[in-house]
Design a protein around this motif. Sequence first.
Motif, PDB file in Angstrom:
ATOM      1  N   SER A  72       0.851  -1.187   0.000  1.00 33.58           N
ATOM      2  CA  SER A  72       0.000   0.000   0.000  1.00 33.58           C
ATOM      3  C   SER A  72       0.886   1.236   0.000  1.00 33.58           C
ATOM      4  O   SER A  72       1.826   1.310   0.782  1.00 33.58           O
ATOM      5  CB  SER A  72      -0.846   0.032   1.276  1.00 33.58           C
ATOM      6  OG  SER A  72      -1.531  -1.190   1.447  1.00 33.58           O
ATOM      7  N   LEU A  73       0.579   2.185  -0.856  1.00 30.80           N
ATOM      8  CA  LEU A  73       1.328   3.445  -0.837  1.00 30.80           C
ATOM      9  C   LEU A  73       0.667   4.387   0.158  1.00 30.80           C
ATOM     10  O   LEU A  73      -0.543   4.602   0.120  1.00 30.80           O
ATOM     11  CB  LEU A  73       1.323   4.091  -2.223  1.00 30.80           C
ATOM     12  CG  LEU A  73       2.106   3.374  -3.324  1.00 30.80           C
ATOM     13  CD1 LEU A  73       1.962   4.151  -4.631  1.00 30.80           C
ATOM     14  CD2 LEU A  73       3.584   3.210  -2.953  1.00 30.80           C
ATOM     15  N   ALA A  74       1.481   4.968   1.027  1.00 33.18           N
ATOM     16  CA  ALA A  74       0.949   5.886   2.037  1.00 33.18           C
ATOM     17  C   ALA A  74       0.163   7.024   1.379  1.00 33.18           C
ATOM     18  O   ALA A  74      -0.927   7.378   1.823  1.00 33.18           O
ATOM     19  CB  ALA A  74       2.089   6.442   2.881  1.00 33.18           C
ATOM     20  N   VAL A  75       0.703   7.553   0.286  1.00 29.94           N
ATOM     21  CA  VAL A  75       0.082   8.722  -0.347  1.00 29.94           C
ATOM     22  C   VAL A  75      -1.338   8.436  -0.830  1.00 29.94           C
ATOM     23  O   VAL A  75      -2.179   9.329  -0.898  1.00 29.94           O
ATOM     24  CB  VAL A  75       0.970   9.234  -1.507  1.00 29.94           C
ATOM     25  CG1 VAL A  75       1.036   8.220  -2.650  1.00 29.94           C
ATOM     26  CG2 VAL A  75       0.474  10.564  -2.021  1.00 29.94           C
TER      27      VAL A  75
ATOM     28  N   PHE B  27      -2.219   3.148 -14.349  1.00 22.02           N
ATOM     29  CA  PHE B  27      -3.227   3.325 -13.310  1.00 22.02           C
ATOM     30  C   PHE B  27      -2.804   2.487 -12.112  1.00 22.02           C
ATOM     31  O   PHE B  27      -2.182   1.446 -12.266  1.00 22.02           O
ATOM     32  CB  PHE B  27      -4.586   2.797 -13.770  1.00 22.02           C
ATOM     33  CG  PHE B  27      -5.151   3.534 -14.957  1.00 22.02           C
ATOM     34  CD1 PHE B  27      -5.464   4.881 -14.864  1.00 22.02           C
ATOM     35  CD2 PHE B  27      -5.394   2.871 -16.147  1.00 22.02           C
ATOM     36  CE1 PHE B  27      -6.001   5.565 -15.956  1.00 22.02           C
ATOM     37  CE2 PHE B  27      -5.936   3.536 -17.241  1.00 22.02           C
ATOM     38  CZ  PHE B  27      -6.240   4.884 -17.149  1.00 22.02           C
ATOM     39  N   ILE B  28      -3.176   2.935 -10.928  1.00 20.98           N
ATOM     40  CA  ILE B  28      -3.008   2.076  -9.762  1.00 20.98           C
ATOM     41  C   ILE B  28      -4.321   2.046  -8.983  1.00 20.98           C
ATOM     42  O   ILE B  28      -4.949   3.079  -8.752  1.00 20.98           O
ATOM     43  CB  ILE B  28      -1.809   2.495  -8.877  1.00 20.98           C
ATOM     44  CG1 ILE B  28      -1.667   1.514  -7.713  1.00 20.98           C
ATOM     45  CG2 ILE B  28      -1.915   3.945  -8.372  1.00 20.98           C
ATOM     46  CD1 ILE B  28      -0.327   1.542  -7.021  1.00 20.98           C
ATOM     47  N   ALA B  29      -4.731   0.831  -8.620  1.00 19.21           N
ATOM     48  CA  ALA B  29      -5.970   0.670  -7.839  1.00 19.21           C
ATOM     49  C   ALA B  29      -5.598   0.098  -6.477  1.00 19.21           C
ATOM     50  O   ALA B  29      -5.055   0.816  -5.636  1.00 19.21           O
ATOM     51  CB  ALA B  29      -6.956  -0.207  -8.603  1.00 19.21           C
ATOM     52  N   GLY B  30      -5.807  -1.191  -6.239  1.00 19.55           N
ATOM     53  CA  GLY B  30      -5.429  -1.783  -4.948  1.00 19.55           C
ATOM     54  C   GLY B  30      -3.914  -1.812  -4.753  1.00 19.55           C
ATOM     55  O   GLY B  30      -3.423  -1.812  -3.626  1.00 19.55           O
ATOM     56  N   GLY B  31      -3.201  -1.865  -5.841  1.00 19.07           N
ATOM     57  CA  GLY B  31      -1.739  -1.876  -5.782  1.00 19.07           C
ATOM     58  C   GLY B  31      -1.124  -3.223  -5.449  1.00 19.07           C
ATOM     59  O   GLY B  31       0.102  -3.366  -5.423  1.00 19.07           O
ATOM     60  N   THR B  32      -1.937  -4.228  -5.217  1.00 19.95           N
ATOM     61  CA  THR B  32      -1.390  -5.503  -4.716  1.00 19.95           C
ATOM     62  C   THR B  32      -0.602  -6.271  -5.768  1.00 19.95           C
ATOM     63  O   THR B  32       0.194  -7.132  -5.434  1.00 19.95           O
ATOM     64  CB  THR B  32      -2.492  -6.417  -4.157  1.00 19.95           C
ATOM     65  OG1 THR B  32      -3.410  -6.723  -5.210  1.00 19.95           O
ATOM     66  CG2 THR B  32      -3.234  -5.766  -3.004  1.00 19.95           C
ATOM     67  N   ASN B  33      -0.832  -5.973  -7.034  1.00 19.70           N
ATOM     68  CA  ASN B  33      -0.012  -6.614  -8.063  1.00 19.70           C
ATOM     69  C   ASN B  33       1.034  -5.638  -8.592  1.00 19.70           C
ATOM     70  O   ASN B  33       2.213  -5.965  -8.709  1.00 19.70           O
ATOM     71  CB  ASN B  33      -0.892  -7.146  -9.196  1.00 19.70           C
ATOM     72  CG  ASN B  33      -0.116  -8.028 -10.161  1.00 19.70           C
ATOM     73  OD1 ASN B  33      -0.138  -7.803 -11.361  1.00 19.70           O
ATOM     74  ND2 ASN B  33       0.594  -9.013  -9.642  1.00 19.70           N
ATOM     75  N   LEU B 103      -5.439  -9.461   1.215  1.00 15.53           N
ATOM     76  CA  LEU B 103      -5.287  -9.040  -0.180  1.00 15.53           C
ATOM     77  C   LEU B 103      -6.642  -8.761  -0.820  1.00 15.53           C
ATOM     78  O   LEU B 103      -6.811  -7.790  -1.552  1.00 15.53           O
ATOM     79  CB  LEU B 103      -4.534 -10.107  -0.984  1.00 15.53           C
ATOM     80  CG  LEU B 103      -3.039 -10.233  -0.658  1.00 15.53           C
ATOM     81  CD1 LEU B 103      -2.498 -11.571  -1.118  1.00 15.53           C
ATOM     82  CD2 LEU B 103      -2.255  -9.090  -1.297  1.00 15.53           C
ATOM     83  N   ARG B 104      -7.626  -9.599  -0.518  1.00 18.81           N
ATOM     84  CA  ARG B 104      -8.949  -9.405  -1.126  1.00 18.81           C
ATOM     85  C   ARG B 104      -9.616  -8.125  -0.647  1.00 18.81           C
ATOM     86  O   ARG B 104     -10.455  -7.558  -1.341  1.00 18.81           O
ATOM     87  CB  ARG B 104      -9.853 -10.609  -0.839  1.00 18.81           C
ATOM     88  CG  ARG B 104      -9.400 -11.903  -1.511  1.00 18.81           C
ATOM     89  CD  ARG B 104     -10.467 -12.987  -1.395  1.00 18.81           C
ATOM     90  NE  ARG B 104     -10.731 -13.398  -0.036  1.00 18.81           N
ATOM     91  CZ  ARG B 104     -10.190 -14.452   0.575  1.00 18.81           C
ATOM     92  NH1 ARG B 104      -9.312 -15.219  -0.064  1.00 18.81           N
ATOM     93  NH2 ARG B 104     -10.497 -14.757   1.815  1.00 18.81           N
ATOM     94  N   ASN B 105      -9.262  -7.670   0.554  1.00 13.60           N
ATOM     95  CA  ASN B 105      -9.800  -6.399   1.053  1.00 13.60           C
ATOM     96  C   ASN B 105      -9.276  -5.230   0.241  1.00 13.60           C
ATOM     97  O   ASN B 105      -9.916  -4.199   0.125  1.00 13.60           O
ATOM     98  CB  ASN B 105      -9.408  -6.183   2.523  1.00 13.60           C
ATOM     99  CG  ASN B 105     -10.341  -6.927   3.473  1.00 13.60           C
ATOM    100  OD1 ASN B 105     -11.457  -7.277   3.101  1.00 13.60           O
ATOM    101  ND2 ASN B 105      -9.880  -7.163   4.690  1.00 13.60           N
ATOM    102  N   LYS B 106      -8.088  -5.368  -0.296  1.00 11.51           N
ATOM    103  CA  LYS B 106      -7.427  -4.279  -0.996  1.00 11.51           C
ATOM    104  C   LYS B 106      -7.615  -4.401  -2.511  1.00 11.51           C
ATOM    105  O   LYS B 106      -7.805  -3.411  -3.202  1.00 11.51           O
ATOM    106  CB  LYS B 106      -5.936  -4.353  -0.661  1.00 11.51           C
ATOM    107  CG  LYS B 106      -5.167  -3.107  -0.933  1.00 11.51           C
ATOM    108  CD  LYS B 106      -4.985  -2.311   0.338  1.00 11.51           C
ATOM    109  CE  LYS B 106      -4.532  -0.895   0.049  1.00 11.51           C
ATOM    110  NZ  LYS B 106      -3.444  -0.821  -0.933  1.00 11.51           N
ATOM    111  N   ALA B 107      -7.529  -5.616  -3.007  1.00  7.38           N
ATOM    112  CA  ALA B 107      -7.571  -5.856  -4.456  1.00  7.38           C
ATOM    113  C   ALA B 107      -8.924  -5.446  -5.025  1.00  7.38           C
ATOM    114  O   ALA B 107      -9.964  -5.663  -4.416  1.00  7.38           O
ATOM    115  CB  ALA B 107      -7.321  -7.331  -4.745  1.00  7.38           C
TER     116      ALA B 107
END
Lengths: 166, 329
Positions: A72-75, B27-33, B103-107
Amino acid sequence: MEKNTIAPISKEKVTLTINGKEQQLEVEVWTSLLDLLREQLHLTGTKKGCDHGQCGACTILLDGKRINSCLSLAVMHDGADITTIEGIANGEELHPVQQAFIEHDAFQCGYCTSGQICSTIGLLNEGKAKTLDDIRDLMSGNICRCGAYSNIIKVVQEALERSRTA
Amino acid sequence: MRSFSYTRAQDVKKAVSEVSSHEDAKFIAGGTNLLDLMKYDIMKPRHLVDITRLEMKSIEETEGGGLRLDALVSNADTAYHPLVEERYPLLSHAILAGATAQLRNKATDGGNLLQRTRCYYFYDTTTLCNKREPGTGCSAITGYNRNHAILGHSQHCIATHPSDMAVALAALEATIQVSGPEGERSIPIADFHRLPGDKPEKDTNLAENEIVTAIELPKKGFARHYTYLKNRDRASFAFALVSVAAALELDGDTIQEARIALGGVAHKPWRKPEAEALLQGKEVSREHFQQVADAYLEGAEGFQYNEFKIELARRSIVRALMQAAKTDQ
Ligand SMILES: Cc1cc2nc3c(=O)[nH]c(=O)nc-3n(C[C@H](O)[C@H](O)[C@H](O)COP(=O)(O)OP(=O)(O)OC[C@H]3O[C@@H](n4cnc5c(N)ncnc54)[C@H](O)[C@@H]3O)c2cc1C
Ligand code: SF4
Ligand code: FES
Ligand code: FES
């Protein structure tokens, strides 16, 4: 099209509520929540195991939900409410899940423990675990290299029962 | 991680123009990948457009009786949504068979579709890989290729698509709504991911700078007879070696319609409608399921370490269909 060979050092201001305290912070945009907590704020209870979402040592609660702070990015979380292991006890009084980890001897080295505790609290908030198999499955994002699983599962089971009768 | 610049998009149009106006932007969404791959120096965007503030976070019924999942709904919220659980339990099960609770909470649903392969060589920057560095060669073909494709691969790449969710979406015949510099369009899931051919660096048919806005599920959810069967090296928290999304519509013991999608076997979720059609009007029976399984694996070609997947896929299809039909005859 913008042509820049190296991206400039870019810092952003974010406001985060961490363990109940609102803070204005300046972060480099590539700083993970995990690095922010550990390196910038010295909240070292949250651990870095793999830094790749595979071990769960970095588990924190973001707006009440368990997530991996390493991915996770803080920003990106400006305005969020974060709870780490440091914010779980009520003053000197341990959170029941913390107390249960001690009573059940649910660790050896303790490296995974803060993540396990945050994950257990997240699991209770979600309310999806019903059976022992559910618990095992829904706790599978927290690896314990010491193999304290059987006692960890007991803690979660007990916490779940307590939350049902509460 | 390399440095990059960052902007937060406020609406879809801005997100698309932001990503189009920066070089090497993502683009970045959950960022997990994406963050995982950036830390390994496999993906090296120089600009990130944060799309998590866009208003694409709800699940709504559509006019046609289907369901629209906005691209930013988390995998967890999708799997546990009452309408998804009730009407598309196959999708719930597939999502919950993947990754971990954290991960599923974020993805997000959009990010899940666009996650990249788990080929070991793609992840190992000291090796050659056409997907990572086009034109350098494929280390997997002659290397350790246990988690690789048995269908639809090319001499340039034998990677598989790792998403569990996408396999269920393929069986359910979802459509993907996208928006880009040229406007909006919708892409049937069958055409969303692509086979590697001679361009393995391209995982999907999404055009440059297009954003996924939603996933639309058609009315038919196969909520009575379905199974997501995931075979993996351990019981949880592992990618599929072979997975099967099976859905049946039955009239008594007679099959009205069958849908079968395979995961872990190809560069995209694998459907073969002409093989599914073999079941139409047939009675539920192991023998009929075996015929379909054989038809599905026709032409499959394994490599040194993944030959086993062909038989595993065959048996998994039969088992998944038996489970979906709730029979053990
Ligand atoms: C340890 C681990 C285990 C896992 N196990 C499984 C598993 O068993 N099964 C499984 O299916 N998955 C598994 N995953 C993968 C996980 O499901 C994906 O990482 C996740 O779904 C990606 O979603 P995201 O929102 O975090 O995507 P991001 O990381 O934010 O983005 C991924 C890609 O999609 C692009 N993107 C994101 N959203 C959009 C959009 N709306 N429009 C256009 N482009 C977009 C990004 O630019 C990026 O290229 C695992 C991941 C980890 C780290
Ligand atoms: S299979 Fe594809 S992803 Fe893997 S090494 Fe070969 S080209 Fe790269
Ligand atoms: S450090 Fe985040 S999951 Fe391992
Ligand atoms: S107690 Fe040592 S890793 Fe879990």
